[in-house]
Design an enzyme around this catalytic site. Structure first.
Site, PDB file in Angstrom:
ATOM      1  N   TYR A  42       0.840  -1.209   0.000  1.00 52.90           N
ATOM      2  CA  TYR A  42       0.000   0.000   0.000  1.00 52.90           C
ATOM      3  C   TYR A  42       0.871   1.254   0.000  1.00 52.90           C
ATOM      4  CZ  TYR A  42      -3.127   3.656   1.724  1.00 52.90           C
ATOM      5  OH  TYR A  42      -3.831   4.830   1.883  1.00 52.90           O
TER       6      TYR A  42
ATOM      7  N   GLU B 272     -14.067  -1.081   6.628  1.00 52.23           N
ATOM      8  CA  GLU B 272     -14.006   0.243   6.003  1.00 52.23           C
ATOM      9  C   GLU B 272     -15.326   0.451   5.264  1.00 52.23           C
ATOM     10  OE1 GLU B 272     -10.298   1.538   4.054  1.00 52.23           O
ATOM     11  OE2 GLU B 272     -11.520   2.115   2.320  1.00 52.23           O
TER      12      GLU B 272
ATOM     13  N   TYR C 193      -0.880  12.741   6.834  1.00 52.39           N
ATOM     14  CA  TYR C 193      -0.443  11.671   7.727  1.00 52.39           C
ATOM     15  C   TYR C 193       1.072  11.748   7.921  1.00 52.39           C
ATOM     16  CZ  TYR C 193      -4.770   8.773   7.488  1.00 52.39           C
ATOM     17  OH  TYR C 193      -6.036   8.277   7.591  1.00 52.39           O
TER      18      TYR C 193
ATOM     19  N   ARG D 233       1.203   6.869  -6.803  1.00 51.06           N
ATOM     20  CA  ARG D 233       0.019   7.718  -6.984  1.00 51.06           C
ATOM     21  C   ARG D 233       0.386   9.185  -6.802  1.00 51.06           C
ATOM     22  NH1 ARG D 233      -5.330   6.977  -3.260  1.00 51.06           N
ATOM     23  NH2 ARG D 233      -3.743   6.868  -1.619  1.00 51.06           N
TER      24      ARG D 233
HETATM   25  C1  3EB Z   1      -7.656   5.896   6.067  1.00 52.29           C
HETATM   26  O1  3EB Z   1      -8.519   6.659   6.507  1.00 52.29           O
HETATM   27  C2  3EB Z   1      -8.111   4.516   5.704  1.00 52.29           C
HETATM   28  O2  3EB Z   1      -5.383   5.512   0.034  1.00 52.29           O
HETATM   29  O3  3EB Z   1      -7.019   6.172  -1.246  1.00 52.29           O
HETATM   30  C3  3EB Z   1      -9.314   5.310   3.080  1.00 52.29           C
HETATM   31  C4  3EB Z   1      -9.693   5.950   1.905  1.00 52.29           C
HETATM   32  C5  3EB Z   1      -8.035   4.789   3.186  1.00 52.29           C
HETATM   33  C6  3EB Z   1      -8.809   6.088   0.848  1.00 52.29           C
HETATM   34  C7  3EB Z   1      -6.585   5.755  -0.155  1.00 52.29           C
HETATM   35  C8  3EB Z   1      -7.143   4.936   2.121  1.00 52.29           C
HETATM   36  C9  3EB Z   1      -7.529   5.577   0.959  1.00 52.29           C
HETATM   37  O4  3EB Z   1      -6.466   6.203   5.951  1.00 52.29           O
HETATM   38  C10 3EB Z   1      -7.598   4.062   4.415  1.00 52.29           C
END
Ligand code: 3EB
Length: 331
Positions: free
Chosen positions: A140, A318, A200, A147
């Site tokens: 990921y 999710e 993040y 991306r």
């Molecule tokens: C999060 O909130 C959970 O990488 O496109 C949610 C929605 C999540 C989109 C993405 C990842 C993505 O981080 C994971």
């Protein structure tokens, strides 16, 4: 009949001229129609397949640009790309998956430029083995590098203004991406309970994920709300490790917070108004997740449950959502 965009899940057949895009969820053979996608994830609780369709009124044109297939009307474009990771070679700079992810998004941005749909509204990302280690970096996280590089190369907003999105894991198969883009820019919505994902910290990988918590698009008298994949994260931390019931409650608290923000932005919707797609990591958790959704007032007829890996190992569920607010106010 409602005008504008509608999401039809597992419903009756409609005239195919109104189909902007379609994806079938479930295990089964690859479709022969290149404008039909298969997302190879088991449907819960009993398997089988569910067809999801984005329907619009009026004429739809279709085309192909490289490996990307699209359909569009005057306002919206639905596109899809499927890439084989094996067509890329890991080198000193980048893993095969990182390169394939960047290539998929570069193709996407080329197509948006060629068709004059400059604004990405919503992206659905599906990658095999999302939590697997790929030579020192979780897959990921490799995807996130490719991306983000493509967003930067295309000069598309990758912080505020990034599209709503989700990223989920399949057992095997190709890297699969489908998306909606628009002529008009959507408004993006963040969640006050969560740090924006594009901020993040580094502990979640060398590059932050590129998505907004929700996007809101006005088309004529409709306001369309796309809620990104939402999980049991507060701030930037995963909560309720090992407790799927608590994770589902937390996830719905996050979705309710987004609904509050959407209402403030002129799009009041309730949970019961939304089409929900619910990704459950362990199939045996399905009854517990369903019970929490029912307790929060979700409309069971509008929930599609599938089994998939979520992009942090400790996350068990999710949920993503789509809703339409009709208004008389055309401004
Ligand atoms: C999060 O909130 C959970 O990488 O496109 C949610 C929605 C999540 C989109 C993405 C990842 C993505 O981080 C994971």
């Amino acid at each position: 009949m409602a005008r504008g965009l509608r999401l039809l899940v597992g419903g009756p057949d409609e005239q195919s001229s109104g189909v902007l895009g379609q994806a079938v969820y479930g295990l089964g053979p690859a479709p022969t129609d290149p404008f039909m996608l298969r997302v190879p994830m088991p449907v819960l609780p009993e398997g089988g397949e569910v067809l999801t369709r984005w329907l619009v009124n009026g004429d739809v044109r279709e085309g192909q640009l490289g490996g990307l297939h699209y359909r569009c009307n005057d306002e919206l474009l639905f596109g899809s790309i499927r890439l084989r990771e094996a067509d890329y070679c890991t080198n000193d700079q980048a893993s095969a998956l990182q390169q394939a992810s960047e290539a998929a998004y570069r193709e996407l941005f080329c197509a948006l430029a060629a068709t004059d749909f400059p604004h990405l509204v919503r992206c659905w990302n599906y990658l095999p083995g999302i939590n697997r280690d790929g030579g020192g970096l979780e897959r990921y996280r490799q995807f996130n590098i490719g991306r983000q590089d493509a967003f930067i190369a295309a000069s598309h907003a990758y912080l505020d203004g990034a599209p709503a999105a989700c990223a989920l894991g399949t057992d095997e198969g190709d890297l699969l991406l489908y998306f909606l883009a628009a002529r008009c820019a959507p408004q993006t919505i963040e969640n006050p309970r969560q740090l924006s994902a594009y901020f993040y910290p580094r502990e979640y990988g060398p590059r932050s994920p590129t998505f907004s918590r929700a996007s809101l698009l006005q088309l004529g008298s409709q306001r369309l709300l796309f809620i990104s994949g939402t999980a049991s994260i507060v701030g930037h931390e995963s909560l309720h490790r090992g407790d799927v019931t608590a994770q589902t409650h937390e996830t719905l608290a996050n979705i309710e917070a987004l609904l509050t923000s959407a209402a403030a932005a002129g799009c009041p919707l309730r949970l019961a108004d939304l089409e929900l797609k619910v990704f459950v990591r362990h199939p045996q958790d399905y009854p517990a997740v369903r019970a929490v959704l029912a307790a929060h007032g979700a409309n069971a007829a509008r929930c599609l449950y599938v089994q998939a890996d979520v992009c942090r190992e400790e996350l068990l569920v999710e949920i993503e959502a789509f809703g339409v607010r009709e208004s008389d106010d055309e401004t």
